[in-house]
Design a protein around this motif. Sequence first.
Motif, PDB file in Angstrom:
ATOM      1  N   ASN A  28       0.671  -1.676  -0.152  1.00 45.63           N
ATOM      2  CA  ASN A  28       0.120   0.353   0.061  1.00 45.63           C
ATOM      3  C   ASN A  28       0.551   0.792   0.366  1.00 45.63           C
ATOM      4  O   ASN A  28       0.298   1.986   0.152  1.00 45.63           O
ATOM      5  N   LEU A  29       1.987   1.521  -0.066  1.00 45.38           N
ATOM      6  CA  LEU A  29       2.893   2.344  -0.312  1.00 45.38           C
ATOM      7  C   LEU A  29       2.824   3.361  -1.554  1.00 45.38           C
ATOM      8  O   LEU A  29       3.469   4.134  -1.265  1.00 45.38           O
ATOM      9  N   ARG A  30       2.953   2.436  -2.641  1.00 47.67           N
ATOM     10  CA  ARG A  30       2.238   3.623  -3.655  1.00 47.67           C
ATOM     11  C   ARG A  30       0.743   4.101  -4.323  1.00 47.67           C
ATOM     12  O   ARG A  30       0.914   4.512  -4.707  1.00 47.67           O
ATOM     13  N   THR A  31       0.100   2.285  -4.086  1.00 47.81           N
ATOM     14  CA  THR A  31      -1.067   3.062  -4.465  1.00 47.81           C
ATOM     15  C   THR A  31      -1.897   4.205  -4.738  1.00 47.81           C
ATOM     16  O   THR A  31      -2.602   4.198  -5.716  1.00 47.81           O
ATOM     17  N   ALA A  32      -1.815   4.368  -3.710  1.00 46.37           N
ATOM     18  CA  ALA A  32      -2.701   6.011  -3.768  1.00 46.37           C
ATOM     19  C   ALA A  32      -2.088   6.810  -4.284  1.00 46.37           C
ATOM     20  O   ALA A  32      -2.448   7.870  -4.504  1.00 46.37           O
ATOM     21  N   ALA A  88      -0.860   4.147  11.269  1.00 41.83           N
ATOM     22  CA  ALA A  88      -0.830   4.729   9.734  1.00 41.83           C
ATOM     23  C   ALA A  88      -1.724   4.514   8.983  1.00 41.83           C
ATOM     24  O   ALA A  88      -2.053   4.882   7.743  1.00 41.83           O
ATOM     25  N   LEU A  89      -1.306   2.974   9.259  1.00 48.61           N
ATOM     26  CA  LEU A  89      -2.296   1.977   8.045  1.00 48.61           C
ATOM     27  C   LEU A  89      -3.906   2.417   8.390  1.00 48.61           C
ATOM     28  O   LEU A  89      -4.272   2.241   6.957  1.00 48.61           O
ATOM     29  N   ILE A  90      -4.651   2.680   9.233  1.00 47.23           N
ATOM     30  CA  ILE A  90      -5.555   3.335   9.035  1.00 47.23           C
ATOM     31  C   ILE A  90      -5.870   4.608   8.958  1.00 47.23           C
ATOM     32  O   ILE A  90      -6.809   4.683   8.102  1.00 47.23           O
ATOM     33  N   LEU A  91      -5.127   5.274   9.474  1.00 48.24           N
ATOM     34  CA  LEU A  91      -5.074   7.094   8.218  1.00 48.24           C
ATOM     35  C   LEU A  91      -4.629   6.820   6.817  1.00 48.24           C
ATOM     36  O   LEU A  91      -6.051   7.650   6.352  1.00 48.24           O
ATOM     37  N   PRO A 109      -7.396  16.935  -0.005  1.00 45.53           N
ATOM     38  CA  PRO A 109      -7.358  16.693   1.543  1.00 45.53           C
ATOM     39  C   PRO A 109      -7.222  14.680   2.181  1.00 45.53           C
ATOM     40  O   PRO A 109      -6.332  15.045   2.572  1.00 45.53           O
ATOM     41  N   GLY A 110      -7.634  13.912   0.977  1.00 42.94           N
ATOM     42  CA  GLY A 110      -7.886  12.799   0.744  1.00 42.94           C
ATOM     43  C   GLY A 110      -6.501  12.164   0.598  1.00 42.94           C
ATOM     44  O   GLY A 110      -5.824  11.481   1.256  1.00 42.94           O
ATOM     45  N   THR A 111      -5.589  12.693  -0.272  1.00 41.25           N
ATOM     46  CA  THR A 111      -4.233  12.923  -0.737  1.00 41.25           C
ATOM     47  C   THR A 111      -3.314  12.509   0.375  1.00 41.25           C
ATOM     48  O   THR A 111      -2.432  12.590   0.462  1.00 41.25           O
ATOM     49  N   VAL A 112      -4.010  14.257   1.234  1.00 40.87           N
ATOM     50  CA  VAL A 112      -2.759  14.685   1.872  1.00 40.87           C
ATOM     51  C   VAL A 112      -2.297  13.978   2.941  1.00 40.87           C
ATOM     52  O   VAL A 112      -2.188  13.259   3.275  1.00 40.87           O
ATOM     53  N   LEU A 113      -3.742  13.250   3.359  1.00 40.48           N
ATOM     54  CA  LEU A 113      -3.706  12.213   4.806  1.00 40.48           C
ATOM     55  C   LEU A 113      -3.580  10.820   4.461  1.00 40.48           C
ATOM     56  O   LEU A 113      -2.562  10.557   4.658  1.00 40.48           O
ATOM     57  N   ALA A 114      -3.774  10.293   3.303  1.00 35.65           N
ATOM     58  CA  ALA A 114      -3.160   8.963   2.627  1.00 35.65           C
ATOM     59  C   ALA A 114      -1.908   9.063   2.684  1.00 35.65           C
ATOM     60  O   ALA A 114      -0.175   8.374   2.790  1.00 35.65           O
ATOM     61  N   ALA A 115      -1.362   9.944   2.086  1.00 39.02           N
ATOM     62  CA  ALA A 115       0.189  10.862   1.449  1.00 39.02           C
ATOM     63  C   ALA A 115       1.211  10.917   2.810  1.00 39.02           C
ATOM     64  O   ALA A 115       1.922  10.371   2.974  1.00 39.02           O
ATOM     65  N   SER A 116       0.756  11.532   4.078  1.00 37.07           N
ATOM     66  CA  SER A 116       1.118  11.404   4.896  1.00 37.07           C
ATOM     67  C   SER A 116       1.380  10.383   5.834  1.00 37.07           C
ATOM     68  O   SER A 116       2.315  10.226   6.680  1.00 37.07           O
ATOM     69  N   ALA A 117       0.470   9.411   6.022  1.00 39.10           N
ATOM     70  CA  ALA A 117       0.108   8.021   6.514  1.00 39.10           C
ATOM     71  C   ALA A 117       1.828   7.909   5.457  1.00 39.10           C
ATOM     72  O   ALA A 117       2.049   6.369   6.442  1.00 39.10           O
ATOM     73  N   ILE A 118       2.083   7.272   4.731  1.00 44.40           N
ATOM     74  CA  ILE A 118       2.842   6.449   4.332  1.00 44.40           C
ATOM     75  C   ILE A 118       4.124   7.115   4.337  1.00 44.40           C
ATOM     76  O   ILE A 118       5.114   6.469   4.020  1.00 44.40           O
ATOM     77  N   ALA A 119       4.125   8.998   4.151  1.00 42.16           N
ATOM     78  CA  ALA A 119       5.369   9.040   4.790  1.00 42.16           C
ATOM     79  C   ALA A 119       6.097   8.483   6.331  1.00 42.16           C
ATOM     80  O   ALA A 119       7.290   8.468   6.517  1.00 42.16           O
ATOM     81  N   VAL A 120       4.834   8.372   7.629  1.00 44.66           N
ATOM     82  CA  VAL A 120       5.305   7.402   8.212  1.00 44.66           C
ATOM     83  C   VAL A 120       5.705   5.996   8.310  1.00 44.66           C
ATOM     84  O   VAL A 120       6.862   5.367   8.272  1.00 44.66           O
ATOM     85  N   VAL A 185      -3.935  -3.060   7.560  1.00 47.77           N
ATOM     86  CA  VAL A 185      -4.115  -2.394   9.128  1.00 47.77           C
ATOM     87  C   VAL A 185      -4.875  -4.305   9.405  1.00 47.77           C
ATOM     88  O   VAL A 185      -4.037  -4.056  11.276  1.00 47.77           O
ATOM     89  N   LEU A 186      -5.870  -4.914   8.868  1.00 43.58           N
ATOM     90  CA  LEU A 186      -6.370  -6.426   9.986  1.00 43.58           C
ATOM     91  C   LEU A 186      -4.371  -6.734  10.261  1.00 43.58           C
ATOM     92  O   LEU A 186      -4.548  -7.956  11.057  1.00 43.58           O
TER      93      LEU A 186
END
Length: 425
Positions: A28-32, A88-91, A109-120, A185-186
Amino acid sequence: MTKYHTGGRRRPHEIALLVVAVAAAGFNLRTAITSVPPLFPDMQTTLHLSSATLSLLAATPVICFGVVSAFAAWLNRRYGEELILLVALILLTAGLLLRGLAPGVMLFPGTVLAASAIAVLNVLLSSMAKRRWPERAGLLIGIYLTMLSVGAILSSLLSVPLYRSSGDSVRLALGVWAAPAAVAVLLWLPQLGYRHARTVPAAGGGTAPAPARAGVKVYRYALTWQVTAFMGLQSLLYYAALSWLPTIFQDRGASAITAGNLLALMGVGNLATSLVVPVLAHRSPSQRGLVVPSLIGTAAGLAGCLWAPLGMAPFWVLVLGVSQGSCLGLAIFFMMARAPNAGVAASLSAFSQSVGYLAASVGPLMVGLLHSATGSWDIPVALLLVFCAAELATGILAARPLVLPAVTPPPAPGAHFPTRVSGTG
C-alpha cells in the motif's frame, strides 16, 4: 498480553506474521500515488482541473512525505513502531476512502491524509526491520519493496480500465485502493503483541514507562547529508517520471490505456530489482558497484522514453524501472546500514526522508510547470538528466562503508566524520 521484543530467539510463526504484515504494508505504499497519473487527462476534464492544479496534485504526496517524515522518529520514540505503523495504516485507509467518496472536494485532503500516513510507513518500516530481524534486515526490506512494486504495478495497470468499466467513475477508480489498505490494517494487528519494551526501574520496585529519549542529532555528520542527497534525488527522479510519463506518452501518440500499461511496466522493472538489490547491498561493504550502473540506466531510460522511437518505449521504460528500483533499494538500505542501531536508523531515516522528500517535491512540480511554459518535454527531461549526474556523485559518497556514531558526541569545531566499518554495513 503484550510480548516485548528483546532480541532473543524468534519463533517461526513470529517471523511469518512479521513478514506477512510488512508485505501487506508495503503493498500500500504507492497505490495511492501510482493510481492517479494515468487518469490525469480524464480527471482534468471530469473534475475541471487546470494544468497547474494537476502539477500541484502530482507534487502533493512528495511534499507530505517531506513534512511528515520529520515527526516519525519522535512518534517512534514516544509510542513505538508497531503502534504508530498501525495508526498510519488506518489513516491511509481513511484518506483513500475520503478521496474516493467525494473526489470533487476531498481529492486534495484525501491525498494529503493518505500521503502523510505513507510518510510514516516509509520511515519506520526500515528501522523496525533493523530492530526486529537485524540479521536479515536486507531481506525484510527487499520484501516490502517488492510488494511496494507489486502495488504500484497493479494500480498503474488497473486505473484506466477501472475508470472505463465503471462508466468513467473517478470515485471507483480512486476509492477501490482503500480495500487493500484495510486488509493491511487487519494483518498488522498481531504486531501489537511484539512491541519494544520501553520501561525504567520504578521507585519501590517494578518498572515504569520510560520517558521519550532525545533524538540523535544526525544532521551533524557529512554522511547523513550524503545519504539524504541520494534519497532526495532518487525520489525527485522517480516521482517526476511517475507523475508525467503517462502524459508524455499520450502526447507522443499513445492511448491512455497504453500509457497506463507503460507506467505499470516501469513498476515491473522496480519489482525486478527491489528484492535483489538490498540483499546484494547487505553482503558488500561498499555499494559503489550497484550505484554506478543504476544511475547510468536511469539516465538512459529517461532519455529513451522521450527521444527514442515510440515503438521502443517498452524497452526504455523497463530499463528505467529496473534502474529506479535499484536506486530506491539502495536509498532505503543506506538509511539502515549507515546507522549502528535501530534508534539511530529511525533518526537517520526520518531526517533523510524529511529533507529529501521536501527537495524531491520540486521534481513533479518543476516538470509540469516547465512543460506548460515551453510546450515541450525536452527541457524538463534534460534537466532530469542533470539530476541523474548529481545523484551519481552523491551515491558514490553514500556507498562508502561508514556508519554514524551510536551516541552523538559533544559539539566540536569543523566537520564531523563517521567511523569506517568492515563487513556488511
